[in-house]
Scaffold this motif. Structure first.
Motif, PDB file in Angstrom:
ATOM      1  N   TYR A  40       0.814  -1.212   0.000  1.00  0.00           N
ATOM      2  CA  TYR A  40       0.000   0.000   0.000  1.00  0.00           C
ATOM      3  C   TYR A  40       0.852   1.267   0.000  1.00  0.00           C
ATOM      4  O   TYR A  40       0.504   2.267  -0.638  1.00  0.00           O
ATOM      5  CB  TYR A  40      -0.921   0.011   1.227  1.00  0.00           C
ATOM      6  N   SER A  41       1.972   1.223   0.693  1.00  0.00           N
ATOM      7  CA  SER A  41       2.814   2.419   0.801  1.00  0.00           C
ATOM      8  C   SER A  41       3.388   2.853  -0.542  1.00  0.00           C
ATOM      9  O   SER A  41       3.773   4.008  -0.729  1.00  0.00           O
ATOM     10  CB  SER A  41       3.961   2.167   1.789  1.00  0.00           C
ATOM     11  N   ALA A  42       3.443   1.920  -1.507  1.00  0.00           N
ATOM     12  CA  ALA A  42       4.020   2.241  -2.821  1.00  0.00           C
ATOM     13  C   ALA A  42       2.951   2.578  -3.859  1.00  0.00           C
ATOM     14  O   ALA A  42       3.276   2.926  -5.003  1.00  0.00           O
ATOM     15  CB  ALA A  42       4.864   1.067  -3.322  1.00  0.00           C
ATOM     16  N   TYR A  43       1.696   2.494  -3.464  1.00  0.00           N
ATOM     17  CA  TYR A  43       0.593   2.616  -4.435  1.00  0.00           C
ATOM     18  C   TYR A  43       0.652   3.924  -5.227  1.00  0.00           C
ATOM     19  O   TYR A  43       0.661   3.918  -6.464  1.00  0.00           O
ATOM     20  CB  TYR A  43      -0.747   2.506  -3.692  1.00  0.00           C
ATOM     21  N   HIS A  44       0.685   5.047  -4.534  1.00  0.00           N
ATOM     22  CA  HIS A  44       0.628   6.340  -5.232  1.00  0.00           C
ATOM     23  C   HIS A  44       1.879   6.587  -6.073  1.00  0.00           C
ATOM     24  O   HIS A  44       1.792   7.159  -7.169  1.00  0.00           O
ATOM     25  CB  HIS A  44       0.401   7.470  -4.225  1.00  0.00           C
ATOM     26  N   ASN A  45       3.046   6.115  -5.598  1.00  0.00           N
ATOM     27  CA  ASN A  45       4.269   6.243  -6.406  1.00  0.00           C
ATOM     28  C   ASN A  45       4.145   5.475  -7.713  1.00  0.00           C
ATOM     29  O   ASN A  45       4.593   5.932  -8.771  1.00  0.00           O
ATOM     30  CB  ASN A  45       5.484   5.722  -5.618  1.00  0.00           C
ATOM     31  N   CYS A  46       3.532   4.294  -7.642  1.00  0.00           N
ATOM     32  CA  CYS A  46       3.349   3.482  -8.858  1.00  0.00           C
ATOM     33  C   CYS A  46       2.484   4.217  -9.877  1.00  0.00           C
ATOM     34  O   CYS A  46       2.790   4.231 -11.074  1.00  0.00           O
ATOM     35  CB  CYS A  46       2.718   2.139  -8.504  1.00  0.00           C
ATOM     36  N   LEU A  47       1.385   4.803  -9.414  1.00  0.00           N
ATOM     37  CA  LEU A  47       0.504   5.523 -10.339  1.00  0.00           C
ATOM     38  C   LEU A  47       1.224   6.726 -10.946  1.00  0.00           C
ATOM     39  O   LEU A  47       1.054   7.016 -12.137  1.00  0.00           O
ATOM     40  CB  LEU A  47      -0.769   5.980  -9.626  1.00  0.00           C
ATOM     41  N   GLU A  48       2.028   7.405 -10.137  1.00  0.00           N
ATOM     42  CA  GLU A  48       2.718   8.604 -10.620  1.00  0.00           C
ATOM     43  C   GLU A  48       3.746   8.278 -11.708  1.00  0.00           C
ATOM     44  O   GLU A  48       3.921   9.048 -12.656  1.00  0.00           O
ATOM     45  CB  GLU A  48       3.419   9.309  -9.448  1.00  0.00           C
ATOM     46  N   CYS A  49       4.418   7.126 -11.582  1.00  0.00           N
ATOM     47  CA  CYS A  49       5.460   6.822 -12.565  1.00  0.00           C
ATOM     48  C   CYS A  49       4.971   5.847 -13.633  1.00  0.00           C
ATOM     49  O   CYS A  49       5.767   5.322 -14.425  1.00  0.00           O
ATOM     50  CB  CYS A  49       6.718   6.297 -11.886  1.00  0.00           C
ATOM     51  N   SER A  50       3.663   5.587 -13.668  1.00  0.00           N
ATOM     52  CA  SER A  50       3.103   4.734 -14.714  1.00  0.00           C
ATOM     53  C   SER A  50       3.414   5.341 -16.081  1.00  0.00           C
ATOM     54  O   SER A  50       3.172   6.518 -16.324  1.00  0.00           O
ATOM     55  CB  SER A  50       1.589   4.629 -14.520  1.00  0.00           C
TER      56      SER A  50
END
Length: 748
Positions: free
Chosen positions: A655-665
């Motif tokens: 969960y802690s990496a969720y927003h980072n993943c979306l940002e660098c998609s």
């Protein structure tokens, strides 16, 4: 001819019992296509003049609520409930049977847009029906429709149907409901619209993981005069050998399809609780034991009776596994599947499917006469032919004078009962023990409430400081209701552990223990105790916990399971002194290894559901370590893998990496960097799964998988919003898929 029909009710003022009028003039409602969103305004609009109403009919722009919403503010007290119950018992005293003509049609359109007029199917050669029930399957076969539920074809086919209705009458659309490619439309003649009320629509997906909407059913229920009617449109599992899966789909639709009632104290209605049930759709049952040429020869000879003996639906109905109590008319038309699109020629593709009566219409109820049952060869848009049936259905219509007389008698007798004693009931059982509860395996215990001499409402109520009357893994069915004097009702206590509740049961933070409080309105409370034991499972266990379980979970002491389940996620990266862990969970390896050895060329992998009994077998093999005993279809193992990933309390991409993943998609280098920051076990699992999916893609010529399909399926499982209860918006969903897509197309 077709028009929208917006009808405003008469004022509800006057007697407290006006709202009880059984044929109270209701309004057909058109909410969202999937029956989920409510209209912006639910306030009834009253005292409209006839000219105003007519103007609104012509304008076809105003959406109004149905009778359910008009009565939503009404108080449903004990007295009202008693009156209604007595009215139901005395229904024959104030109603008479009147026949109405129903047209029921089903058409699997194979993802095509309408290319021809539908009148040969909907209106040619028939008297103008009073009611139209029109169902479609495979409205849209695109991946966008499957994963995002949006399709322009809904409007295209709705328009085509509206234009194909009988020209000798004007029709009002009552409701449209759609689940991916399964759509159902309900129309009534304009003059009948005032007598349609209590309109509700629901959907049940039975596809992969028990909920995807590529297979399943949609239904509309309504009250027509004084008769309750439920129309179901279903698309069941495909392929000749999958008749058990079709049976399971049917049972799932029956058990999961539930409609809210106007009276909030009443339990939801199921399909079976209606006077008339009309069931249509691509049921997908095939002809078995005959080769293709023999089937075609019998068709050519028009020997449908001999062919029908080999029909799977006939065989399954005779075995009482499905559609018990339903009737189907004689099949006097040739099978409706499978044709070369645009022709009347049987399938000439490489698969050369054997002809079958996939498209069917069945019914259940009294006072129903089938007038016709036929296919329509003139339509050639699809690889199926549409089917129709016309019925005369006897509907109970209210005689106003007799109704008022009956109501007055009931109210008079009720006045004499007003000073009756406090209600009391007896329970056949008060203690319930659920032994050896397993993950996603329903257990049911039942008991009977017997009422004394006073009518009563009963309801399970919340205990102090608790948000629900029971724990999340428990459900009482029904949880509330009404009992007449000296009557009984059976209550089922259903225990079902899923992804939401499994982890705390594994850890020992929760136990199979609860107290239920059964409350009688104006009476006392009764206490029921629930106990039992849960068998821990790898399903619902964290990844890092499973990596430290070298033995099968059911071979470990409960204390060890609890300790490992409660272990912090970073353990293993910090030089912990625990026993040397595995790189990935052995259970995950077992499933992936099985699929790698048996299923890399399996068509429709991760898209076709397995059997529930086989999932339970897979779960038991994983939890006991008896992997050599694993014997299940590739689809069941694939679905078990998806359910395993869904059950993880912390997803593969934390969960802690969720927003980072979306940002660098869309930026593969940055995306790899995010993955590199995951805890070791989670990073290992991610790379292991991506390597396996890349192997599947090497066999795409056989299994028909592509990067988009796999990214869509695994995106929502590996990347989950930390606010888990929130539904992903479309932008987030597409970014999650894009993130996974990168790892499928590039070297790891």
């Amino acid at each position: 001819m077709y028009v929208y029909f917006n009808f405003f009710p008469f004022p509800l003022g006057g007697s407290n019992f006006d709202g009880l009028r059984p044929n109270g003039k209701g309004l057909p409602v058109d909410q969202s296509s999937r029956g989920q969103d409510k209209p912006e305004s639910l306030q009834p609009r009253q005292n409209k003049s006839k000219s105003e109403i007519t103007g609104m009919v012509r304008s076809s722009t105003i959406t109004v609520a149905d009778k359910a919403h008009i009565l939503s503010m009404q108080k449903f007290g004990l007295r009202d409930t008693i009156v209604k119950s007595h009215l139901v018992q005395k229904e024959e005293d104030y109603t008479y049977i009147q026949n109405f003509r129903f047209f029921v049609g089903t058409y699997n359109v194979n993802g095509q847009s309408p290319k021809e007029c539908l009148r040969p199917w909907l209106s040619d050669g028939v008297q103008a029906p009073d009611v139209y029930c029109v169902g479609f399957q495979e409205l849209d076969l695109s991946k966008e429709a499957f994963f995002f539920h949006d399709t322009p074809k809904e409007e295209e086919w709705f328009k085509a149907v509206s234009e194909g209705l009988h020209p000798d009458a004007k029709y009002a659309k009552v409701k449209l409901i759609r689940l991916v490619g399964i759509m159902l439309l309900l129309y009534v003649k304009q003059e009948h619209a005032a007598y349609v009320s209590e309109v509700e629509a629901e959907t049940v997906g039975t596809g992969i993981m028990g909920r995807m909407g590529n297979k399943g059913g949609v239904a509309i229920r309504f009250q027509f005069h004084n008769t309750s009617i439920c129309v179901v449109n279903s698309h069941l599992a495909a392929h000749i050998e999958e008749y058990e899966r079709r049976n399971q789909d049917y049972k799932d639709i029956c058990s999961r399809m539930q409609f809210c009632q106007l009276d909030p104290s009443r339990p939801p209605l199921t399909i079976s609780k209606h006077d008339v049930i009309l069931w249509l759709g691509d049921l997908n049952y095939r002809i078995e034991e005959l080769d293709v040429e023999k089937v075609k020869k019998l068709i050519e000879e028009k020997d449908f009776q001999t062919l029908y003996a080999y029909d799977q639906l006939k065989i399954q109905v005779a075995a009482k596994t499905v559609f018990e109590g339903f009737t189907e008319g004689e099949l006097t038309f040739q099978p409706t599947y499978k044709y070369d699109t645009g022709s009347d020629d049987w399938d000439t593709s490489e698969k050369c499917r054997a002809p079958a009566w996939c498209d069917r219409i069945l019914w259940k109820g009294k006072n129903i006469t089938q007038l016709s049952y036929q296919s329509h060869m003139a339509l050639k848009t699809s690889d199926h032919k549409p089917v129709s049936s016309v019925f005369n259905i006897g509907v109970r219509v209210v005689n106003d004078e007799l109704y008022r007389k009956t109501l007055e008698e009931i109210v008079r007798s009720l006045d004499k009962m007003e000073n009756a004693n406090i209600p009391s009931v007896s329970l056949s059982k008060r203690e319930f023990c659920f032994q050896n509860v397993k993950y996603m395996q329903l257990k049911v215990e039942s008991f009977t409430i017997h009422n004394g001499q006073v009518p009563c409402h009963f309801e399970f109520i919340n205990k102090p400081d608790e948000e629900s009357y029971c724990k999340q893994w428990l459900n009482a069915n029904p949880s509330r209701g009404f009992l007449l004097p000296d009557s009984d009702i059976e209550i089922e206590l259903e225990l079902f552990v899923n992804k939401t509740t499994a982890t705390k049961l594994n850890s020992g933070e929760d136990k199979i223990e609860d107290i239920l409080v059964l409350h009688l309105d104006r009476g006392k409370d009764y206490f029921l105790s629930v106990s039992g034991n849960y068998l821990p499972s790898c399903f619902g266990s964290p990844i890092h916990t499973l990596c430290y379980m070298r033995e099968p979970i059911l071979d470990l002491p409960l204390e060890t399971i609890s300790e490992l389940t409660l272990m912090p996620i970073q353990t293993g990266d910090d030089g912990s002194q625990l026993e040397s862990p595995m790189e990935i969970p052995k259970e995950l390896w077992m499933m992936v290894d099985y699929l790698y050895r048996n299923a890399v060329q399996q068509e429709d992998l991760f898209q076709q559901p397995g059997l529930r009994s086989e999932f339970e077998h897979v779960r038991d093999c994983l939890d006991t370590g008896m992997i050599d005993n694993l014997s299940a279809s590739n689809h069941s193992v694939a679905e078990a893998l998806l359910l395993f990933l869904e059950s993880l309390p912390e997803p593969v991409i934390c969960y802690s990496a969720y927003h980072n993943c979306l940002e660098c998609s869309g930026n593969y280098t940055a995306s790899k960097q995010v993955i590199s920051t995951l805890p070791t076990f989670y990073k290992n699992v991610f790379h292991y799964l991506m390597a396996f999916l890349q192997e599947l893609l090497k066999n795409s010529a056989k299994n028909h998988l592509d990067e988009n399909i796999l990214a869509s399926i695994f995106g929502s499982l590996l990347l989950r919003n930390p606010a888990g209860h929130q539904k992903l918006d479309m932008t987030e969903k597409k970014k999650a898929q894009e993130f996974i897509h990168q790892f499928l197309c590039n070297p790891l």
